[in-house]
Scaffold this motif. Sequence first.
Motif, PDB file in Angstrom:
ATOM      1  N   ASP A 143       0.415   2.301   0.901  1.00  0.00           N
ATOM      2  CA  ASP A 143       1.122   0.820   2.266  1.00  0.00           C
ATOM      3  C   ASP A 143       0.206  -0.067   1.784  1.00  0.00           C
ATOM      4  OD1 ASP A 143       1.268  -0.231   4.618  1.00  0.00           O
ATOM      5  OD2 ASP A 143      -0.343   0.977   5.363  1.00  0.00           O
TER       6      ASP A 143
ATOM      7  N   PHE B 212       4.874   1.862   6.831  1.00  0.00           N
ATOM      8  CA  PHE B 212       4.806   2.870   6.368  1.00  0.00           C
ATOM      9  C   PHE B 212       4.875   4.227   5.676  1.00  0.00           C
ATOM     10  CE2 PHE B 212       1.993   5.203   2.316  1.00  0.00           C
ATOM     11  CZ  PHE B 212       2.702   4.589   1.674  1.00  0.00           C
ATOM     12  N   ASP B 213       5.218   4.551   5.917  1.00  0.00           N
ATOM     13  CA  ASP B 213       5.690   5.815   6.276  1.00  0.00           C
ATOM     14  C   ASP B 213       6.446   7.326   5.153  1.00  0.00           C
ATOM     15  OD1 ASP B 213       6.081   8.796   8.067  1.00  0.00           O
ATOM     16  OD2 ASP B 213       7.907   8.069   8.035  1.00  0.00           O
TER      17      ASP B 213
ATOM     18  N   VAL C  69       6.540  -1.810   3.998  1.00  0.00           N
ATOM     19  CA  VAL C  69       6.325  -1.706   5.032  1.00  0.00           C
ATOM     20  C   VAL C  69       7.673  -2.838   4.975  1.00  0.00           C
ATOM     21  CG1 VAL C  69       4.207  -0.952   5.551  1.00  0.00           C
ATOM     22  CG2 VAL C  69       5.175  -3.930   4.429  1.00  0.00           C
TER      23      VAL C  69
END
Length: 174
Positions: free
Chosen positions: A157, A53-54, A67
């Motif tokens: 996330d 997750f970013d 993700v």
Amino acid sequence: MRTTATARLMALLCAALFLSLIIAPSTTAAVPLPASLAWGWPLAGKPAVANAFDPPAKPWLAGHRGVDLAAEQDAAVLAPSSGVVTFSGVVVNRGVLTIAEPGGLRISLEPVVSELRAGDAVVKGQQLGVLQGPTHCDGAGATCLHWGVRRGEEYLDPLQFIMDLRPSILLPLS
């Protein structure tokens, strides 16, 4: 004199103990895990995370809003939580399945080929469909399931719902 020194030492020890209880941060073991950790993986077993997750700094910037879990084509895709299907169809060239869970979160999974339709109820662990089609891991020579979670317009996330991501706190030995 010896009694006075012992009394002072005992008073200092009691004060130190009292202050350590007030000032010291609580340990992660003492805090119960959130009930949301009752979710399960959307694939069998514990798949490897291919891409973490970013989220972007601003909503309009590029980022990874979920993700990617390593998987093989035709792998069974499972419901991480119970809920109701709100979307099942193709977006661009990928099958997408979206589930509204009772806590108000929206779960999205892609690429998924599913017989489910909007309005169908699902239970945690139920097979939703199979992973089929192009994935955004294909360029790296791998296949993956993209798993996203949203609360309103905020991306979360997904791993926080199945893993304890809280920081570990090391306490002194003495």
